[in-house]
Each structure stands twice: as C-alpha cells, then as structure tokens.
Write an enzyme that holds these catalytic residues in place. Structure first.
Site, PDB file in Angstrom:
ATOM      1  N   SER A 183      47.328  74.230  40.691  1.00 55.19           N
ATOM      2  CA  SER A 183      48.373  72.747  40.977  1.00 55.19           C
ATOM      3  C   SER A 183      49.610  72.930  40.288  1.00 55.19           C
ATOM      4  O   SER A 183      50.289  71.806  40.186  1.00 55.19           O
ATOM      5  CB  SER A 183      47.646  71.705  40.973  1.00 55.19           C
ATOM      6  OG  SER A 183      47.134  71.659  39.750  1.00 55.19           O
ATOM      7  N   ASN A 221      38.969  66.008  34.827  1.00 55.52           N
ATOM      8  CA  ASN A 221      38.803  65.052  35.781  1.00 55.52           C
ATOM      9  C   ASN A 221      39.117  63.858  35.299  1.00 55.52           C
ATOM     10  O   ASN A 221      39.769  62.950  35.947  1.00 55.52           O
ATOM     11  CB  ASN A 221      37.374  64.674  36.193  1.00 55.52           C
ATOM     12  CG  ASN A 221      36.644  66.314  36.672  1.00 55.52           C
ATOM     13  OD1 ASN A 221      37.553  67.199  37.009  1.00 55.52           O
ATOM     14  ND2 ASN A 221      35.440  65.989  37.074  1.00 55.52           N
ATOM     15  N   SER A 277      82.995  63.053  61.384  1.00 55.59           N
ATOM     16  CA  SER A 277      82.385  63.910  62.140  1.00 55.59           C
ATOM     17  C   SER A 277      83.217  65.255  62.087  1.00 55.59           C
ATOM     18  O   SER A 277      84.438  65.172  61.709  1.00 55.59           O
ATOM     19  CB  SER A 277      82.489  63.433  63.720  1.00 55.59           C
ATOM     20  OG  SER A 277      82.133  64.354  64.594  1.00 55.59           O
ATOM     21  N   LYS A 308      85.780  59.345  64.154  1.00 54.59           N
ATOM     22  CA  LYS A 308      84.543  58.751  63.563  1.00 54.59           C
ATOM     23  C   LYS A 308      84.535  58.238  62.193  1.00 54.59           C
ATOM     24  O   LYS A 308      85.089  58.955  61.292  1.00 54.59           O
ATOM     25  CB  LYS A 308      83.333  59.663  63.820  1.00 54.59           C
ATOM     26  CG  LYS A 308      82.981  60.073  65.038  1.00 54.59           C
ATOM     27  CD  LYS A 308      82.704  58.939  65.922  1.00 54.59           C
ATOM     28  CE  LYS A 308      81.132  58.265  65.594  1.00 54.59           C
ATOM     29  NZ  LYS A 308      79.999  59.291  65.774  1.00 54.59           N
ATOM     30  N   GLU A 368      72.151  55.065  56.920  1.00 56.94           N
ATOM     31  CA  GLU A 368      71.044  55.737  57.907  1.00 56.94           C
ATOM     32  C   GLU A 368      70.204  56.364  57.196  1.00 56.94           C
ATOM     33  O   GLU A 368      68.842  56.521  57.343  1.00 56.94           O
ATOM     34  CB  GLU A 368      71.571  56.659  58.769  1.00 56.94           C
ATOM     35  CG  GLU A 368      72.738  55.884  59.738  1.00 56.94           C
ATOM     36  CD  GLU A 368      73.711  56.788  60.779  1.00 56.94           C
ATOM     37  OE1 GLU A 368      73.109  57.195  61.803  1.00 56.94           O
ATOM     38  OE2 GLU A 368      74.845  57.407  60.203  1.00 56.94           O
ATOM     39  N   TYR A 397      34.917  63.442  41.321  1.00 56.49           N
ATOM     40  CA  TYR A 397      36.114  64.345  41.653  1.00 56.49           C
ATOM     41  C   TYR A 397      35.918  65.334  42.576  1.00 56.49           C
ATOM     42  O   TYR A 397      34.876  65.947  42.571  1.00 56.49           O
ATOM     43  CB  TYR A 397      36.475  65.241  40.282  1.00 56.49           C
ATOM     44  CG  TYR A 397      37.802  66.151  40.583  1.00 56.49           C
ATOM     45  CD1 TYR A 397      38.963  65.302  40.473  1.00 56.49           C
ATOM     46  CD2 TYR A 397      37.548  67.376  40.702  1.00 56.49           C
ATOM     47  CE1 TYR A 397      40.165  66.012  40.718  1.00 56.49           C
ATOM     48  CE2 TYR A 397      38.763  68.002  41.211  1.00 56.49           C
ATOM     49  CZ  TYR A 397      39.936  67.414  41.071  1.00 56.49           C
ATOM     50  OH  TYR A 397      40.845  67.945  41.152  1.00 56.49           O
ATOM     51  N   LYS A 429      49.440  64.620  43.775  1.00 54.60           N
ATOM     52  CA  LYS A 429      50.562  64.743  42.807  1.00 54.60           C
ATOM     53  C   LYS A 429      51.825  64.529  43.776  1.00 54.60           C
ATOM     54  O   LYS A 429      52.918  64.139  43.162  1.00 54.60           O
ATOM     55  CB  LYS A 429      50.659  66.061  42.271  1.00 54.60           C
ATOM     56  CG  LYS A 429      49.456  66.425  41.507  1.00 54.60           C
ATOM     57  CD  LYS A 429      49.054  65.431  40.319  1.00 54.60           C
ATOM     58  CE  LYS A 429      47.789  65.971  39.636  1.00 54.60           C
ATOM     59  NZ  LYS A 429      46.437  65.717  40.741  1.00 54.60           N
TER      60      LYS A 429
HETATM   61  N1  ARG Z   1      44.489  70.240  38.746  1.00 55.06           N
HETATM   62  C1  ARG Z   1      43.368  69.340  38.895  1.00 55.06           C
HETATM   63  C2  ARG Z   1      43.944  68.074  39.716  1.00 55.06           C
HETATM   64  O1  ARG Z   1      44.856  67.471  39.825  1.00 55.06           O
HETATM   65  C3  ARG Z   1      42.921  68.893  37.817  1.00 55.06           C
HETATM   66  C4  ARG Z   1      41.307  68.201  37.702  1.00 55.06           C
HETATM   67  C5  ARG Z   1      40.595  69.641  37.811  1.00 55.06           C
HETATM   68  N2  ARG Z   1      39.291  69.320  38.046  1.00 55.06           N
HETATM   69  C6  ARG Z   1      38.399  70.110  38.299  1.00 55.06           C
HETATM   70  N3  ARG Z   1      37.218  69.976  38.012  1.00 55.06           N
HETATM   71  N4  ARG Z   1      38.907  71.314  39.188  1.00 55.06           N
HETATM   72  O2  ARG Z   1      43.266  67.270  40.638  1.00 55.06           O
END
Ligand code: ARG
Length: 450
Positions: free
Chosen positions: A22, A107, A274, A280, A287, A314, A322
């Site tokens: 991520s 987590n 335009s 225009k 908009e 989790y 995100k």
């Molecule tokens: N990159 C993860 C997220 O944004 C962080 C938490 C990851 N925890 C795990 N048990 N893989 O959610």
C-alpha cells in the site's frame, strides 16, 4: 522489503508483492507515522523496554527518517508506510531501531496515523470553509440593493435581495464546520497499546501515550480499536454533504449566468471559452465544483460498501481506505479554495432577461393585500390567481390592469391596490426574522462580520 520475510519460504512473487503493498497510497501518512512512532518509543522507555540512550537514538533516527521522506526518498521497495519508517530507522541507527516494534502491530499503527492525519487536516478544512463564508459576506455586502427573483421548481416565485440569496450560503457552511468539528471530537481516542487484536504484554501507560500524541483518551477496547473505520465515514459524509451544498450553489450560478437568465455576470478571469464557438463564455469553474459532489459521494458509498459484511478486527480490505481518505481531504481543500475565490468574480446584473421586473411575481403580495382587507387567505389566493389569469388572457402584465378591471374580478379592490405592484415594497413588507427584509439581511451580514 517486508518486516515479516523470514516466516515464508523464498522471495515473494513480485506480482503479488506489488498488489499487496500500500506504499503508493499511504505515503501521505509518513509524518503521522513518525510522530506516532516517537510517542510509542517514549512509552516503551517509560515501561523500561528501551534505555534512555536507545530512546534518544530512536528519536533522532525518526527525525532523520521524517526528513528523508519529506525530501522525496523513494519508498517503493517497502510494503507500507509503517514498514518503511521502521526499516529506514534501522538503516539509520542500527539495532535500536529493531526494538521499536516491541508489542506493536500495524493494525493499531494505521488507525493512529489516520487519526493523527485527520486531526491535522480537518482544522484546515474548517478554516477554508471560514474563508468561503468571508467571501460570501463580501459579495453580499458589495451589492446590498440588488434584487433577483427567487425560484422554486426553477419557476420564478418571489423577489428577494441578491444579498439574502448569497447569505443563504452561510447556513450550509456553518453546518459543514460543525459536522467536521464533531468528527474530530468522536475520533479523539488513541488506539496504540491495542496490539494486533488483544492488547499488549508490555505494561504501557496508555493514557500518557494518548496524551503525548494529543488525543483526549486511549480507546477502550482493543478489538474495537483495530476494527473501527467509521471515523473516516464520518469525515467522508461531512465532506459529501459539503460538496452537495457547494454544488447546489454552483448550479445556481451556472443557470444565473446563462443568457436566458442573465442574473449574474462572470468576470472574464473566471470564465472559459470554446475552441470552436467564438461567442462562448462558459462557467467551467462552477461546473467542476458541481461535479465534485459525484466523487465525494462515491468515496463515502465506496468505503461503506467495503466495510459492509467485513468480520471484526483487521482485514486487508481496510487497506483500501487510504485513497478515499486522502483524496477526500485534498479535493475538499481544492474545491473550497476555488469556490471561495470564484465568489469574488461574480456580480449581479440588473439588465438580464430574468431581472426585468415581472408583476406576476407579486401575486402573493396581492393576495396578502386582500387578506389585510379581511378576505380569508384561501379566497384571496383565488382572486389573485384570477387576476394573473385575466391579465395573461389580455396579453397584459398585472400592473397594467385598471382599477375597474381589478374590481370586476373582486369589488373589494381599492385605490391602494396598485401600490402592491412594487418589487421593493414586496421585499420591505416582509416582517419575519430570517426574511429578505433589508434590515434582516443587514443584521445577518453584521452578525457574520462579528
Ligand atoms: N498497510 C496496512 C493498511 O493500510 C497496514 C496494516 C497491515 N496489517 C496487517 N495485518 N497486514 O491497512
């Protein structure tokens, strides 16, 4: 590079590794991650897990990591921002860095980071809304006497002061500020010390840790702490409503700026044209503000749908929070800045087609006049309706009817009836607080200026 590589055999498949990571999405949390990690290190030191020397080293190292990331360090070799900061720290200071994660889970870190990010960003959004309020006051104050028709069903209804219409922005903006402030209040609990699910074997003083990070309190259940993402939903809801309200006014301005309405003029600096049609003058800026509510609602519904049916604590699905979070905040800031500035580039027009006084919009005033003469309102409404219909059948405007014609429709009309057909009088006869009466509008302006 993963923090858990030794559990599994061989290298990861790069395709899955990239899909799982991520880091591209959570780089914006780097500052919060460094801040939360520093506070966590202090908590570990208080619990005697780190020596004073190790703590010092970690704190100095975290500042170096924070700076490296701020200066554009390439993080793509890491899985996420939590691993990135920890592994860079170890690069910087060696073994002491490896102790930072004692008793800690990503987590809880991810929740702490997101909450810290919101605690920093929401006040900026609230302030940006304040700027739009100020811009609305400036626009209303610059045109105290301008009059426009007010619309329902997009059909002209009754005349109002242009300033009264503009100040109708204040309520939505104030409510947006209060909704956002409330989200901050509700998210103000620190998850650190919750571990992955069950809490920690380290005797962390969670209250001091929470206060160190500026939270009001620690979260009260470790499983709830790592499950909850409703603090993001709260924010996305507040932002979606804000975008819907801004979009409504943007749509008004698009309509008012048409040649057919001609109720406002757009400054050339705000307008676009335009590539093909040279005549225009387009309201693209409004908009785009109008369009921004689509994605804002999408972020809310998208994350809600992701959360729907997830089991507790989790789950990796949560990682996808995100983008809506970051984009929601950034887009709101951008749209507020543009919308507030754009208010400085419109002005009311008295010469457009819809601005031309139309006596039929005073039919309600005519009914009110008859009510004052003692007629029950329902009958007065009927008579005024008959006046409008009669005038229409004669190809005349209501104020062109003679007293004799009016009296044929209702004998109780007096000499004073024709005075009703004054736009200014109509506005000045409003008596309720919050109405378009000039004194009320002035009072609203002054209240807001204070
Ligand atoms: N990159 C993860 C997220 O944004 C962080 C938490 C990851 N925890 C795990 N048990 N893989 O959610």
């Amino acid at each position: 590079m993963n923090v858990w590589s030794r559990r599994l055999a061989g290298p990861r498949d790069p395709l899955f590794q990239a899909f799982n990571a991520s880091i591209v999405e959570d780089r914006f949390l780097a500052d919060a991650e460094a801040t939360a990690s520093a506070a966590y290190a202090r908590a570990l030191a208080r619990a005697s897990v780190l020596t004073a020397a190790e703590l010092d080293l970690i704190l100095v190292g975290l500042e170096r990591v924070r700076r490296r990331i701020a200066f554009g360090e390439d993080l793509c070799r890491f899985e996420d921002i939590h691993s990135a900061v920890e592994l860079l720290l170890t690069e910087e200071i060696g073994d002491a860095g490896r102790k930072l994660h004692t008793g800690r889970s990503r987590n809880e870190q991810v929740v702490a980071d997101e909450k810290l990010y919101l605690k920093a960003e929401i006040p900026k959004i609230v302030a940006a809304i304040g700027q739009v309020r100020a811009a609305a006051v400036a626009l209303a104050g610059a045109h105290p006497d301008a009059i426009i028709p007010g619309y329902t069903h997009l059909q002209p209804g009754q005349y109002v002061l242009f300033a009264h219409y503009v100040l109708s922005l204040l309520g939505p903006l104030e409510r947006a500020q209060s909704r956002l402030a409330e989200t901050l209040h509700r998210l103000d609990a620190c998850p650190l010390g919750s571990g992955a699910i069950a809490g920690s074997t380290i005797p962390l003083d969670r209250r001091t840790l929470a206060e160190d990070l500026g939270f009001a309190e620690p979260t009260s259940n470790s499983m709830d702490a790592v499950s909850d993402r409703t603090y993001i939903l709260d924010v996305l809801y507040a932002l979606a409503v804000l975008h819907l309200d801004l979009g409504r006014f943007a749509e008004d301005f698009v309509i008012f700026a048409t040649r057919e309405f001609g109720l406002i003029a757009l400054d050339d600096r705000l307008a676009t044209s335009s590539s093909l049609m040279p005549q225009k003058k387009n309201p693209d800026i409004f908009e785009l503000v109008r369009a921004s509510s689509g994605a804002a609602v999408g972020r809310l519904i998208g994350l809600m749908t992701t959360l729907k049916g997830l089991p507790s604590t989790y789950n990796k699905d949560l990682q996808t929070d995100k983008r809506p979070l970051r984009e929601g905040i950034e887009e709101a800031g951008r749209v507020l800045r543009v919308f507030g500035a754009a208010l400085g580039f419109i002005r009311p027009r008295a010469d457009g087609p819809a601005a031309k006084p139309d006596a039929s919009l005073l039919a309600t005033d005519l009914a009110d006049y008859l009510t004052e003469k003692g007629l029950p309102f329902r009958e007065a409404h009927g008579v005024a309706g008959a006046v409008v219909a009669y005038a229409e059948s004669q190809g005349k405007s209501c104020d062109e009817l003679s007293l004799a014609e009016l009296q044929k429709l209702y004998p109780g009309f007096g000499e004073d009836a024709r005075a009703v057909f004054s736009v200014r009088r109509s506005i000045e006869r409003k008596k309720t607080s919050g109405s378009t009466h000039p004194d009320e509008v002035r009072a609203a302006l002054n209240r807001e200026r204070e």
